[in-house]
Design a protein around this motif. Structure first.
Motif, PDB file in Angstrom:
ATOM      1  N   LEU B  94      31.658   1.225  -6.463  1.00 39.51           N
ATOM      2  CA  LEU B  94      30.606   0.986  -7.549  1.00 39.51           C
ATOM      3  C   LEU B  94      30.185  -0.425  -7.628  1.00 39.51           C
ATOM      4  O   LEU B  94      28.908  -0.884  -7.431  1.00 39.51           O
ATOM      5  N   ILE B  95      31.125  -1.358  -7.742  1.00 35.40           N
ATOM      6  CA  ILE B  95      30.880  -2.662  -7.978  1.00 35.40           C
ATOM      7  C   ILE B  95      30.136  -3.297  -6.784  1.00 35.40           C
ATOM      8  O   ILE B  95      29.195  -3.953  -6.864  1.00 35.40           O
ATOM      9  N   VAL B  96      30.777  -2.910  -5.525  1.00 34.27           N
ATOM     10  CA  VAL B  96      30.391  -3.716  -4.496  1.00 34.27           C
ATOM     11  C   VAL B  96      28.921  -3.134  -4.115  1.00 34.27           C
ATOM     12  O   VAL B  96      27.726  -4.161  -3.793  1.00 34.27           O
ATOM     13  N   THR B  97      28.483  -1.911  -4.038  1.00 33.33           N
ATOM     14  CA  THR B  97      27.130  -1.580  -3.823  1.00 33.33           C
ATOM     15  C   THR B  97      26.303  -1.790  -4.915  1.00 33.33           C
ATOM     16  O   THR B  97      24.997  -2.466  -4.391  1.00 33.33           O
ATOM     17  N   SER B  98      26.452  -1.826  -6.233  1.00 32.18           N
ATOM     18  CA  SER B  98      25.560  -2.422  -7.163  1.00 32.18           C
ATOM     19  C   SER B  98      25.206  -3.648  -7.131  1.00 32.18           C
ATOM     20  O   SER B  98      24.120  -4.373  -7.129  1.00 32.18           O
ATOM     21  N   VAL B  99      26.576  -4.661  -7.292  1.00 31.13           N
ATOM     22  CA  VAL B  99      26.281  -6.018  -7.316  1.00 31.13           C
ATOM     23  C   VAL B  99      25.623  -6.444  -5.994  1.00 31.13           C
ATOM     24  O   VAL B  99      24.543  -7.325  -6.029  1.00 31.13           O
ATOM     25  N   SER B 100      26.099  -5.918  -4.776  1.00 31.45           N
ATOM     26  CA  SER B 100      25.326  -6.518  -3.478  1.00 31.45           C
ATOM     27  C   SER B 100      23.984  -6.024  -3.698  1.00 31.45           C
ATOM     28  O   SER B 100      23.103  -6.767  -3.158  1.00 31.45           O
ATOM     29  N   LEU B 101      23.328  -4.969  -4.014  1.00 31.35           N
ATOM     30  CA  LEU B 101      22.171  -4.618  -3.951  1.00 31.35           C
ATOM     31  C   LEU B 101      21.240  -5.687  -4.610  1.00 31.35           C
ATOM     32  O   LEU B 101      20.219  -6.115  -4.155  1.00 31.35           O
ATOM     33  N   LEU B 102      21.575  -5.788  -6.160  1.00 36.08           N
ATOM     34  CA  LEU B 102      20.970  -6.949  -6.730  1.00 36.08           C
ATOM     35  C   LEU B 102      20.884  -8.335  -6.182  1.00 36.08           C
ATOM     36  O   LEU B 102      19.690  -8.910  -5.915  1.00 36.08           O
ATOM     37  N   ILE B 103      22.146  -8.575  -5.738  1.00 30.39           N
ATOM     38  CA  ILE B 103      22.086 -10.230  -4.983  1.00 30.39           C
ATOM     39  C   ILE B 103      21.216 -10.212  -3.780  1.00 30.39           C
ATOM     40  O   ILE B 103      20.562 -11.111  -3.298  1.00 30.39           O
ATOM     41  N   GLN B 104      21.180  -9.095  -2.959  1.00 28.73           N
ATOM     42  CA  GLN B 104      20.346  -9.020  -2.200  1.00 28.73           C
ATOM     43  C   GLN B 104      18.866  -8.974  -2.202  1.00 28.73           C
ATOM     44  O   GLN B 104      18.020  -9.580  -1.379  1.00 28.73           O
ATOM     45  N   ILE B 105      18.665  -8.323  -3.376  1.00 27.47           N
ATOM     46  CA  ILE B 105      17.175  -8.620  -3.638  1.00 27.47           C
ATOM     47  C   ILE B 105      16.835 -10.007  -4.113  1.00 27.47           C
ATOM     48  O   ILE B 105      15.779 -10.560  -3.525  1.00 27.47           O
ATOM     49  N   TYR B 106      17.981 -10.564  -4.788  1.00 30.60           N
ATOM     50  CA  TYR B 106      17.709 -11.815  -5.230  1.00 30.60           C
ATOM     51  C   TYR B 106      17.517 -12.838  -4.125  1.00 30.60           C
ATOM     52  O   TYR B 106      16.764 -13.695  -4.025  1.00 30.60           O
ATOM     53  N   THR B 107      18.468 -12.490  -3.004  1.00 30.94           N
ATOM     54  CA  THR B 107      18.243 -13.499  -1.915  1.00 30.94           C
ATOM     55  C   THR B 107      16.868 -13.509  -1.191  1.00 30.94           C
ATOM     56  O   THR B 107      16.716 -14.658  -0.514  1.00 30.94           O
ATOM     57  N   HIS B 108      16.114 -12.649  -1.333  1.00 33.96           N
ATOM     58  CA  HIS B 108      14.716 -12.610  -0.777  1.00 33.96           C
ATOM     59  C   HIS B 108      13.954 -13.865  -1.119  1.00 33.96           C
ATOM     60  O   HIS B 108      13.406 -14.265  -0.510  1.00 33.96           O
ATOM     61  N   GLY B 109      14.042 -13.958  -2.494  1.00 33.51           N
ATOM     62  CA  GLY B 109      13.497 -15.159  -3.102  1.00 33.51           C
ATOM     63  C   GLY B 109      14.141 -16.296  -2.785  1.00 33.51           C
ATOM     64  O   GLY B 109      13.366 -17.434  -2.621  1.00 33.51           O
ATOM     65  N   TYR B 110      15.471 -16.307  -2.807  1.00 33.96           N
ATOM     66  CA  TYR B 110      16.138 -17.834  -2.986  1.00 33.96           C
ATOM     67  C   TYR B 110      15.870 -18.222  -1.376  1.00 33.96           C
ATOM     68  O   TYR B 110      16.125 -19.416  -1.497  1.00 33.96           O
ATOM     69  N   MET B 111      16.154 -17.294  -0.426  1.00 37.91           N
ATOM     70  CA  MET B 111      16.204 -17.877   0.883  1.00 37.91           C
ATOM     71  C   MET B 111      14.993 -17.793   1.624  1.00 37.91           C
ATOM     72  O   MET B 111      14.791 -17.966   2.844  1.00 37.91           O
ATOM     73  N   TYR B 112      13.659 -17.597   0.802  1.00 36.50           N
ATOM     74  CA  TYR B 112      12.524 -17.157   1.684  1.00 36.50           C
ATOM     75  C   TYR B 112      12.042 -18.163   2.350  1.00 36.50           C
ATOM     76  O   TYR B 112      11.628 -17.857   3.526  1.00 36.50           O
ATOM     77  N   HIS B 113      12.190 -19.360   2.023  1.00 37.55           N
ATOM     78  CA  HIS B 113      11.882 -20.478   3.058  1.00 37.55           C
ATOM     79  C   HIS B 113      12.870 -21.023   3.784  1.00 37.55           C
ATOM     80  O   HIS B 113      12.484 -22.200   4.678  1.00 37.55           O
ATOM     81  N   ASP B 114      13.880 -20.530   4.035  1.00 40.75           N
ATOM     82  CA  ASP B 114      14.915 -21.081   4.951  1.00 40.75           C
ATOM     83  C   ASP B 114      14.846 -20.362   6.328  1.00 40.75           C
ATOM     84  O   ASP B 114      14.544 -19.451   6.536  1.00 40.75           O
ATOM     85  N   LEU B 156      31.582 -17.474   7.897  1.00 42.49           N
ATOM     86  CA  LEU B 156      30.374 -17.426   8.515  1.00 42.49           C
ATOM     87  C   LEU B 156      29.276 -17.907   7.533  1.00 42.49           C
ATOM     88  O   LEU B 156      28.455 -18.790   7.615  1.00 42.49           O
ATOM     89  N   LEU B 157      29.367 -17.371   6.339  1.00 43.89           N
ATOM     90  CA  LEU B 157      28.496 -17.800   5.083  1.00 43.89           C
ATOM     91  C   LEU B 157      28.832 -18.829   4.527  1.00 43.89           C
ATOM     92  O   LEU B 157      27.672 -19.544   4.212  1.00 43.89           O
ATOM     93  N   ILE B 158      29.955 -19.350   4.407  1.00 40.91           N
ATOM     94  CA  ILE B 158      30.170 -20.722   3.697  1.00 40.91           C
ATOM     95  C   ILE B 158      29.607 -21.746   4.794  1.00 40.91           C
ATOM     96  O   ILE B 158      29.006 -22.740   4.085  1.00 40.91           O
ATOM     97  N   GLY B 159      29.586 -21.651   5.920  1.00 44.02           N
ATOM     98  CA  GLY B 159      29.240 -22.621   7.011  1.00 44.02           C
ATOM     99  C   GLY B 159      28.000 -22.314   7.335  1.00 44.02           C
ATOM    100  O   GLY B 159      27.421 -22.513   8.556  1.00 44.02           O
ATOM    101  N   PHE B 160      27.109 -21.621   6.404  1.00 44.40           N
ATOM    102  CA  PHE B 160      25.687 -21.191   6.788  1.00 44.40           C
ATOM    103  C   PHE B 160      24.941 -22.141   7.182  1.00 44.40           C
ATOM    104  O   PHE B 160      24.269 -22.119   8.224  1.00 44.40           O
ATOM    105  N   TRP B 161      24.977 -23.405   6.403  1.00 42.76           N
ATOM    106  CA  TRP B 161      24.117 -24.359   6.800  1.00 42.76           C
ATOM    107  C   TRP B 161      25.033 -25.259   7.434  1.00 42.76           C
ATOM    108  O   TRP B 161      25.568 -26.315   7.168  1.00 42.76           O
ATOM    109  N   PHE B 162      25.404 -24.964   8.814  1.00 46.38           N
ATOM    110  CA  PHE B 162      26.412 -25.630   9.657  1.00 46.38           C
ATOM    111  C   PHE B 162      25.973 -26.827  10.075  1.00 46.38           C
ATOM    112  O   PHE B 162      26.859 -27.743  10.521  1.00 46.38           O
TER     113      PHE B 162
END
Lengths: 516, 630
Positions: B94-114, B156-162
């Motif tokens: 429950l934690i992983v799916t619900s928190v992931s869902l919200l964070i993935q929505i948020y990501t669309h805004g946060y990473m839009y210009h990346d 991979l994600l920590i080094g995303f901006w490698f």
């Protein structure tokens, strides 16, 4: 005898089985006539003759397969007044010889076009030598052995000197002729002594006659053995009877070196195994002789290969080393080890021909076969580098290539034969390690190093012969296929050896094959 | 409904499919640029729906379900793959799916210009697959496989901006630190397997048989050996959940994009360590020494991390140390036997810490990539929604009644009452937590703006997830506390017979809350509006203490010192040994072989006469040898 219709003779003498040889002879005559009556040929005509020769070989292969499937060989059959045996071992060897001949014809065309004006004679000679090799592989009579061997040898002498205007080629031919003539003389002498002891030239009769001598140290027999070993060792290019090989391989046109190192050697192994298992299976002394030859071949082949600067010479010494590995199978002489030896022979055919094909492709592009010239080849010809590397890895015995399984089966069968043979396996393993140094060095040069001047000079538009690249791809594919699906082929070699065992005189059937 | 139960293994498969589609679609250029969000959010939504449907079909007794199929045969060993789901697993799902869902929505805004937008979503999907598979693993070995896979995703994600050297270094550091922990974990698994090799009645290393296996291993290995094995296994969680001494990677991991910090390095992956302890509870509980070590590692981490958080000026680093500290609480809870309390805190923490990180991301986004709190301030006016949700998160983490952190944290502190020292650590850390959290809040949102850009509120796609997370952050603790007539958290998630007294203890709560209020007051005095106490003066007064905290208790310096003065000289020695001794032997052999090759080559003189001499000489020699032997 001639009052019978010739068809009856044919069926009585099982000549049906010799259909592949017949086709090969016919094709040889056709190409020969076309060559003789039209000496000045255009390049198109030469190409057409190459195609005719290739089709002849392919037809012979199909005929081989057809006869094999049409009349299954459940027990060994005799043909041509018992001078020929038809068995699975013979089929395997004849197939290898024909495959080798086909690949040789395919890889040589562009090379010959570039180096000489007389092209088509070459195919006649290759087919003639193959015919000799095929008959040798299935002969069952000393006379047949000798005639077939000479057919193979004499054509080989001419082939080695095929570039008669090149001094090196002529020298190679002469050396080969002198050395070979001496070998033939010794062989014939040995065979005549066999006849003297046994009173017959037929293998089965000789086998039965020699049964009396089992366990007896008879000086004549030792002389016979040594003479046969020397002559066959010459054909196998096993040390210390290998001295001709590096000079001839280097001097002869490269396709000829490929042919000698593979087809001629396969035929020689065929007759060696046949004679050993059928005629002399009851004599333990062989193990010692072959053991000495095997160890010497491995050591000399590998050690000296390390110091070579020329790719052809390196491959020449490497064939000496491989002959050494293969002889281990004869030293032990169990059915497992001999079938492993046959499997090794099959893989050796493809990987060695592939390596030679790559060298030919390279020297057609650059006019050199110095090892350092291979540097940086990957940047210009990546697929050639890939194919050559696969063949070299297989020659080294690196897994997933066929060479690994060939070595694995062979060394395992030797090691399992008994504690005394462990030393041979250790020597063989050390030698394969040494071989890694010179095989992998070529790969290192091709991949890691900056391109050499010769490689730089290769123009991107330089044509590659489609026949050659097909043949190389075929060899690489077979090398990988045999590595991945080794067991069906291994089963075939096991069956071949079983049929050989059936042909020994019954009295001693427990002597060697019951060892394990 | 049985299909839902039988096919629960599909939950991790949805993100895997999304991952494959993105990778192949972007590689073949079929997929449009910004389609990652729809795919990944869709897959996670599907997973959440599946989880909820499963939950509704699962009851009423919530019996654990375990299914395994053989996967790999190696000699006499057969490893299995399958799924195992019990209350703790359900909680994690429950934690992983619900928190992931919200964070993935948020990501669309946060990473839009990346420029790495699609790649980022692909990694997110890969992480989701690994994490959900880890949660559903039916045996320890399978869990280890996915344990490593979440590690890879994290790397991979920590080094995303490698291209940033600091990000590449942080990724490497996380990787190395986790290798140390995984080395221990794998060794522990192998030791366990060694002692129980022929015992397993069902699939090898399955969680359903773990308590029996623990007894067998204890019998076979003796108490000392067994404790060593348990501690080796514990090394895995120590690294994954950033516990002292393998914690130094987590603050550096903040180099990754903020959604990652929220998802992986706050809510889910770092909690996997606690989850592993929960799964291996049958092993840990029968070794009192191991339990004590676990409790103390957790307690010390909670305290040390909280003290470091006090001095941080980077908002994400402050939150990272806070995460470490809260994970310390959870591990401590596990160590003192408060299984339910530990997992309860894991859940509440996942919600409020994910939200806090997303708030910090919103702040960073609004202030144009500024992370230094000294250059913030007064943001309440510019981004009210972010500020309000941040305040909710802060209150939740400090444990103020009735927000969720209050219930879960105080349950842990209450459970530790039998061990006075740990209890004291818990209470003091609660005070420190209140202090450093309100410090970040005041520095960021109160006072005057100290930066130079023009801060703005984040777009809707970013603040909606914040609000959505604020609700459970505020309420879920109370809802599951057992005070409202609803069944308590412990009713669902518990381990056998409870080892310690559980449930709210109001005397303890009062004590810890008074510490928290003390922390709040101090923060307000120092960083709030009146600024009655100057932080600068305190800094000089307590200079040595400040230095210690500012340098993060010198852990990194110590590691560097060890690397430089112990490891590198040893490596140099080994290299010297390899070069001179080993290579010397090899070189000697090679030159011997070469020399003999050269000698043999001289025989090949090119004259056919001498070849024939050798030919006949060889026959003669062989004849002599044969005569001599035979």
């Amino acid at each position: 005898m001639f009052d019978l219709s010739s068809l009856t003779v044919m069926s009585q003498q099982n000549l049906f089985y010799l259909l592949p040889e017949g086709i090969l002879t016919l094709g040889l005559l056709v190409v020969l006539c076309l060559t003789i009556f039209n000496p000045k040929k255009t390049s198109e005509e030469n190409y057409a003759l190459m195609q005719v020769s290739l089709i002849t070989v392919l037809l012979a292969l199909s005929a081989l397969a057809w006869t094999f499937l049409r009349v299954p060989v459940i027990t060994p059959q005799k043909a041509a007044y018992s001078s020929i045996t038809i068995d699975m071992f013979g089929y395997l060897m004849r197939m290898l010889i024909l495959l080798g001949a086909g690949v040789t014809i395919a890889i040589s065309h562009r090379f010959l076009e570039k180096n000489t004006r007389i092209v088509s004679d070459f195919y006649v000679l290759i087919m003639g030598a193959s015919l000799g090799g095929m008959l040798l592989a299935s002969s069952n009579d000393l006379i047949m052995v000798f005639v077939a061997l000479e057919t193979l040898s004499i054509t080989s002498y001419i082939l080695a000197g095929y570039f008669r205007r090149t001094i090196k080629s002529a020298e190679a031919s002469l050396k080969y002729l002198i050395y070979g003539g001496m070998g033939t003389a010794v062989f014939l002498f040995g065979l005549s002594l066999v006849y003297g002891l046994a009173g017959s030239t037929n293998f089965q009769d000789i086998g039965i006659a020699l049964v009396h001598y089992h366990g007896v140290v008879h000086p004549t027999l030792i002389v016979i053995m040594l003479m046969i070993v020397a002559a066959l060792g010459f054909k196998l290019s096993a040390a210390p009877f290998h001295m001709w090989a590096p000079d001839v391989y280097e001097g002869a046109p490269t396709p000829v070196s490929a042919f000698l190192s593979v087809v001629s050697k396969t035929a020689a192994f065929a007759i060696t195994i046949r004679m050993l298992l059928i005629l002399f299976s009851g004599f333990a002394e062989w193990a010692v002789i072959w053991g000495i030859l095997a160890v010497l071949s491995m050591i000399i082949g590998n050690f000296v290969a390390l110091k070579q600067h020329n790719a052809k010479r390196l491959l020449a010494y490497s064939t000496v080393a491989h002959a050494g590995y293969m002889l281990l199978g004869l030293v032990v002489g169990t059915s497992v080890s001999v079938s492993s030896l046959l499997f090794y022979l099959v893989t050796y055919l493809f990987m060695n021909l592939g390596a030679f094909a790559a060298v030919i492709a390279f020297s057609t592009l650059t006019q050199t076969d110095e090892i350092t010239a291979f540097s940086g080849l990957v940047q210009k010809r990546p697929w050639l580098t890939f194919g050559f590397s696969i063949c070299l890895l297989s020659l080294t015995g690196i897994p997933i290539t066929a060479g690994f399984f060939a070595k694995f089966f062979l060394f395992q069968s030797v090691a399992l034969a008994g504690p005394v043979y462990i030393w041979l396996v250790i020597i063989a393993l050390l030698n394969s390690t040494i071989s890694m140094a010179y095989y992998l060095n070529i790969i290192r040069l091709m991949v890691v190093k900056e391109p050499s001047a010769e490689v730089e000079a290769i123009s991107d538009s330089a044509p590659t012969s489609s026949a050659l690249s097909t043949a190389l791809s075929f060899c690489v594919f077979a090398t990988l296929l045999l590595g991945i699906f080794a067991s069906p082929f291994y089963q075939f070699t096991t069956l071949s050896v079983q049929q050989l065992a059936q042909q020994r005189p019954m009295v001693i059937s427990q002597a060697i094959f019951q060892k394990k | 409904m049985t299909e839902l139960i039988q096919n629960i293994w599909l939950i991790p498969i949805y993100p895997l499919i999304a991952f494959a589609i993105i990778v192949l679609g972007r590689w073949s250029k079929i997929l449009p640029q910004k389609s990652g969000a729809a795919l990944v959010v869709g897959s996670t939504f599907l997973g959440l729906v599946h989880t909820l449907l499963f939950l509704s079909a699962w009851g009423p007794h919530y019996e654990p379900i375990s299914v395994s199929a053989p996967w790999l045969h190696a000699g006499s060993l057969t490893l299995s793959m399958g799924y195992y789901i019990d209350a703790a697993g359900m909680l994690m799902l429950l934690i992983v799916t619900s928190v992931s869902l919200l964070i993935q929505i948020y990501t669309h805004g946060y990473m839009y210009h990346d420029p790495g937008y699609s790649r980022f979503y692909a990694y997110l999907a890969l992480f989701n697959f690994s994490m959900l598979s880890l949660v559903l693993s039916s045996n320890l070995f399978q869990m280890y496989v996915f344990w490593e896979m979440v590690g890879v995703s994290s790397y991979l994600l920590i080094g995303f901006w490698f291209t940033r050297p600091s990000a590449a270094a942080a990724a490497t550091k996380a990787f190395l630190m986790n290798r140390i922990g995984d080395f221990g974990l794998l060794t522990g698994i192998l030791v366990l397997l060694y002692f129980t090799w022929n015992w397993w009645p069902g699939p090898v290393l399955s969680f359903t048989d773990m308590s029996g296996a623990a007894q067998v291993a204890l019998h076979a290995a003796g108490p000392v050996g067994f404790t060593i094995m348990a501690l080796l296994i514990f090394m895995g969680p120590v690294a994954k959940s950033a516990q002292i001494p393998l914690h130094t990677w987590l603050p550096d991991a903040m180099e990754g994009p903020t959604p990652i910090s929220a998802l992986i390095h706050a809510a889910t992956m770092v909690a996997a360590g606690v989850f592993l302890i929960a799964r291996m509870y049958p092993v840990f509980t029968i070794s009192p020494v191991a339990m004590t070590v676990i409790a103390w590692v957790g307690g010390i981490t909670a305290f040390v991390a909280a003290t470091i958080a006090i001095t941080q000026v980077d908002i994400k680093k402050a939150l990272a140390y806070s995460t470490m500290s809260q994970l310390g609480y959870m591990v401590m809870a596990m160590g003192i036997g408060a299984y339910a309390a530990g997992l309860f805190h894991l859940m509440t923490h996942a919600f409020f810490k994910a939200m806090l990180f997303l708030c910090s991301g919103s702040v960073i986004h609004g202030c144009h990539d500024e992370q230094d709190m000294r250059k913030m301030g007064g943001l309440w006016k510019h981004m009210p929604i972010t500020a309000a949700t941040y305040l909710v998160g802060t209150i939740a983490i400090t444990g103020v009644l009735p927000f969720s952190g209050f219930w879960s944290k105080d349950e842990i502190i209450g459970a530790s009452i039998s061990q006075p020292l740990l209890f004291a650590i818990g209470v003091v850390t609660a005070g420190l937590t209140a202090f450093y959290m309100f410090r970040t809040y005041f520095m960021t949102f109160h006072g005057e703006y100290r930066g130079h850009s023009h801060p703005h509120e984040s777009p809707k796609v970013m603040w909606i997830p914040l609000v959505a997370l604020a609700i459970p952050s505020a309420l879920i603790g109370f809802a599951l506390s057992g005070q409202l007539g609803l069944p308590s958290f412990e009713h669902f998630v518990h381990y056998g017979v409870s080892l310690v007294e559980n449930g709210p203890n109001f005397a303890v709560m009062g004590l810890s809350m008074s510490f928290a209020i003390g922390g709040y007051v101090l923060a307000w005095l120092m960083y709030g509006s009146p600024k009655l106490i100057s932080p600068e003066r305190l800094k000089t007064t307590f200079s040595p203490l400040y230095e210690l905290l500012w340098n993060k208790w010198y852990f990194d310096n110590a590691y560097f010192w060890i690397a430089k003065n112990v490891y590198l000289p040893f490596a140099a020695l080994s290299a010297w040994f390899d070069r001179t001794i080993i290579d010397g032997i090899v070189g000697l052999t090679a030159s011997t072989v070469n020399a003999s090759g050269g000698a043999l080559r001289t025989l090949q003189n090119g004259r056919v006469q001498s070849y024939l001499m050798i030919f006949f000489g060889a026959i003669l020699t062989l004849a002599i040898v044969l005569m001599w032997i035979v």
